[in-house]
Design a protein around this motif. Structure first.
Motif, PDB file in Angstrom:
ATOM      1  N   UNK A  77       0.809  -1.224   0.000  1.00  0.00           N
ATOM      2  CA  UNK A  77       0.000   0.000   0.000  1.00  0.00           C
ATOM      3  C   UNK A  77       0.841   1.273   0.000  1.00  0.00           C
ATOM      4  N   UNK A  78       1.925   1.319   0.762  1.00  0.00           N
ATOM      5  CA  UNK A  78       2.756   2.522   0.789  1.00  0.00           C
ATOM      6  C   UNK A  78       3.393   2.768  -0.579  1.00  0.00           C
ATOM      7  N   UNK A  79       3.861   1.718  -1.218  1.00  0.00           N
ATOM      8  CA  UNK A  79       4.408   1.857  -2.576  1.00  0.00           C
ATOM      9  C   UNK A  79       3.309   2.362  -3.507  1.00  0.00           C
ATOM     10  N   UNK A  80       2.104   1.837  -3.344  1.00  0.00           N
ATOM     11  CA  UNK A  80       0.966   2.277  -4.152  1.00  0.00           C
ATOM     12  C   UNK A  80       0.626   3.740  -3.931  1.00  0.00           C
ATOM     13  N   UNK A  81       0.741   4.203  -2.694  1.00  0.00           N
ATOM     14  CA  UNK A  81       0.473   5.619  -2.411  1.00  0.00           C
ATOM     15  C   UNK A  81       1.532   6.514  -3.055  1.00  0.00           C
ATOM     16  N   UNK A  82       2.799   6.100  -2.967  1.00  0.00           N
ATOM     17  CA  UNK A  82       3.856   6.860  -3.649  1.00  0.00           C
ATOM     18  C   UNK A  82       3.628   6.848  -5.164  1.00  0.00           C
ATOM     19  N   UNK A  83       3.263   5.696  -5.712  1.00  0.00           N
ATOM     20  CA  UNK A  83       2.997   5.594  -7.156  1.00  0.00           C
ATOM     21  C   UNK A  83       1.786   6.441  -7.538  1.00  0.00           C
ATOM     22  N   UNK A  84       0.775   6.491  -6.673  1.00  0.00           N
ATOM     23  CA  UNK A  84      -0.401   7.340  -6.921  1.00  0.00           C
ATOM     24  C   UNK A  84       0.011   8.802  -6.995  1.00  0.00           C
ATOM     25  N   UNK A  85       0.868   9.207  -6.072  1.00  0.00           N
ATOM     26  CA  UNK A  85       1.359  10.584  -6.063  1.00  0.00           C
ATOM     27  C   UNK A  85       2.101  10.899  -7.368  1.00  0.00           C
ATOM     28  N   UNK A  86       2.999  10.021  -7.765  1.00  0.00           N
ATOM     29  CA  UNK A  86       3.764  10.251  -9.007  1.00  0.00           C
ATOM     30  C   UNK A  86       2.852  10.275 -10.231  1.00  0.00           C
ATOM     31  N   UNK A  88      -0.369  11.025 -10.323  1.00  0.00           N
ATOM     32  CA  UNK A  88      -1.196  12.229 -10.306  1.00  0.00           C
ATOM     33  C   UNK A  88      -0.388  13.471 -10.685  1.00  0.00           C
ATOM     34  N   UNK A  89       0.855  13.539 -10.250  1.00  0.00           N
ATOM     35  CA  UNK A  89       1.707  14.662 -10.656  1.00  0.00           C
ATOM     36  C   UNK A  89       1.926  14.623 -12.162  1.00  0.00           C
ATOM     37  N   UNK A  90       2.221  13.447 -12.696  1.00  0.00           N
ATOM     38  CA  UNK A  90       2.431  13.311 -14.147  1.00  0.00           C
ATOM     39  C   UNK A  90       1.165  13.688 -14.920  1.00  0.00           C
ATOM     40  N   UNK A  91       0.013  13.202 -14.469  1.00  0.00           N
ATOM     41  CA  UNK A  91      -1.247  13.529 -15.146  1.00  0.00           C
ATOM     42  C   UNK A  91      -1.535  15.027 -15.076  1.00  0.00           C
ATOM     43  N   UNK A  92      -1.243  15.641 -13.951  1.00  0.00           N
ATOM     44  CA  UNK A  92      -1.500  17.076 -13.776  1.00  0.00           C
ATOM     45  C   UNK A  92      -0.587  17.899 -14.678  1.00  0.00           C
ATOM     46  N   UNK A  93       0.673  17.533 -14.748  1.00  0.00           N
ATOM     47  CA  UNK A  93       1.615  18.233 -15.646  1.00  0.00           C
ATOM     48  C   UNK A  93       1.166  18.076 -17.092  1.00  0.00           C
ATOM     49  N   UNK A  94       0.782  16.861 -17.477  1.00  0.00           N
ATOM     50  CA  UNK A  94       0.318  16.620 -18.856  1.00  0.00           C
ATOM     51  C   UNK A  94      -0.941  17.430 -19.147  1.00  0.00           C
ATOM     52  N   UNK A  95      -1.879  17.445 -18.218  1.00  0.00           N
ATOM     53  CA  UNK A  95      -3.114  18.214 -18.410  1.00  0.00           C
ATOM     54  C   UNK A  95      -2.816  19.700 -18.553  1.00  0.00           C
ATOM     55  N   UNK A  96      -1.965  20.213 -17.689  1.00  0.00           N
ATOM     56  CA  UNK A  96      -1.594  21.628 -17.763  1.00  0.00           C
ATOM     57  C   UNK A  96      -0.927  21.930 -19.106  1.00  0.00           C
ATOM     58  N   UNK A  97       0.008  21.097 -19.513  1.00  0.00           N
ATOM     59  CA  UNK A  97       0.741  21.305 -20.766  1.00  0.00           C
ATOM     60  C   UNK A  97      -0.204  21.289 -21.971  1.00  0.00           C
ATOM     61  N   UNK A 130      -2.779  16.209  -2.920  1.00  0.00           N
ATOM     62  CA  UNK A 130      -2.749  16.488  -1.476  1.00  0.00           C
ATOM     63  C   UNK A 130      -3.180  15.250  -0.679  1.00  0.00           C
ATOM     64  N   UNK A 131      -4.190  14.539  -1.156  1.00  0.00           N
ATOM     65  CA  UNK A 131      -4.634  13.322  -0.467  1.00  0.00           C
ATOM     66  C   UNK A 131      -3.564  12.235  -0.518  1.00  0.00           C
ATOM     67  N   UNK A 132      -2.855  12.130  -1.627  1.00  0.00           N
ATOM     68  CA  UNK A 132      -1.773  11.140  -1.718  1.00  0.00           C
ATOM     69  C   UNK A 132      -0.679  11.449  -0.703  1.00  0.00           C
ATOM     70  N   UNK A 133      -0.327  12.726  -0.604  1.00  0.00           N
ATOM     71  CA  UNK A 133       0.688  13.134   0.372  1.00  0.00           C
ATOM     72  C   UNK A 133       0.198  12.829   1.793  1.00  0.00           C
ATOM     73  N   UNK A 134      -1.064  13.140   2.069  1.00  0.00           N
ATOM     74  CA  UNK A 134      -1.631  12.851   3.387  1.00  0.00           C
ATOM     75  C   UNK A 134      -1.646  11.341   3.656  1.00  0.00           C
ATOM     76  N   UNK A 135      -2.017  10.567   2.649  1.00  0.00           N
ATOM     77  CA  UNK A 135      -2.040   9.111   2.805  1.00  0.00           C
ATOM     78  C   UNK A 135      -0.663   8.542   3.104  1.00  0.00           C
ATOM     79  N   UNK A 136       0.353   9.062   2.417  1.00  0.00           N
ATOM     80  CA  UNK A 136       1.734   8.621   2.669  1.00  0.00           C
ATOM     81  C   UNK A 136       2.131   8.976   4.096  1.00  0.00           C
ATOM     82  N   UNK A 137       1.866  10.205   4.494  1.00  0.00           N
ATOM     83  CA  UNK A 137       2.209  10.652   5.843  1.00  0.00           C
ATOM     84  C   UNK A 137       1.504   9.793   6.898  1.00  0.00           C
TER      85      UNK A 137
END
Length: 154
Positions: A77-86, A88-97, A130-137
């Protein structure tokens, strides 16, 4: 609240966040898979993705399924949360671009997400980041509490 209650609350919150991501990734992977040719065509509209639209689309769907699988099991699960964060960041950058640099309205995330405006979609992604970061924490803090309580029993 005693340590046991805090531990239980953090466990429930981190698990809930993980299951939210599990749902989001399974949902979007399913939506993209159901109409895979349209997903590929949408990606191929952009010159940077045109020649690689089909493999990129397959990798996106595969990544979502892989991350959802990691989130399903407590041991990964922790690996999954880190992967979720990555992801989501990639999707957000792509969407913005795509939206603000290429000036396109591309979004084929599927279902209700397609009904969001570009700015709403970016806010939604930001919330998920933000939820991914909270989940990891929460997951890491919960784990640290269990180590401390086990060491104090020795």
């Amino acid at each position: 609240m005693n340590t046991g209650q805090i531990h239980m609350t953090k466990t429930q919150l981190s698990t809930g966040i993980a299951y939210l991501f599990l749902f989001v990734f399974v949902y979007t992977a399913f939506e993209k898979s159901v109409d895979f040719p349209t997903f590929v065509q949408s990606m191929a509209r952009h010159p940077y993705f045109k020649d690689y639209a089909k493999p990129i689309a397959a990798v996106v769907i595969g990544s979502e399924i892989l991350v959802a699988t990691l989130l399903l099991f407590g041991r990964t699960r922790l690996i999954g949360l880190y992967a979720s964060l990555l992801l989501m960041i990639a999707f957000t950058i792509a969407l913005y671009y795509i939206t603000y640099v290429l000036h396109s309205s591309y979004c084929n995330c599927g279902g209700f997400i397609n009904t969001l405006s570009a700015s709403q979609h970016l806010w939604f992604n930001g919330l998920l980041i933000a939820l991914a970061i909270a989940g990891i924490y929460l997951h890491r803090f919960r784990y640290q509490l269990s180590i401390k309580s086990n060491n104090s029993k020795l």
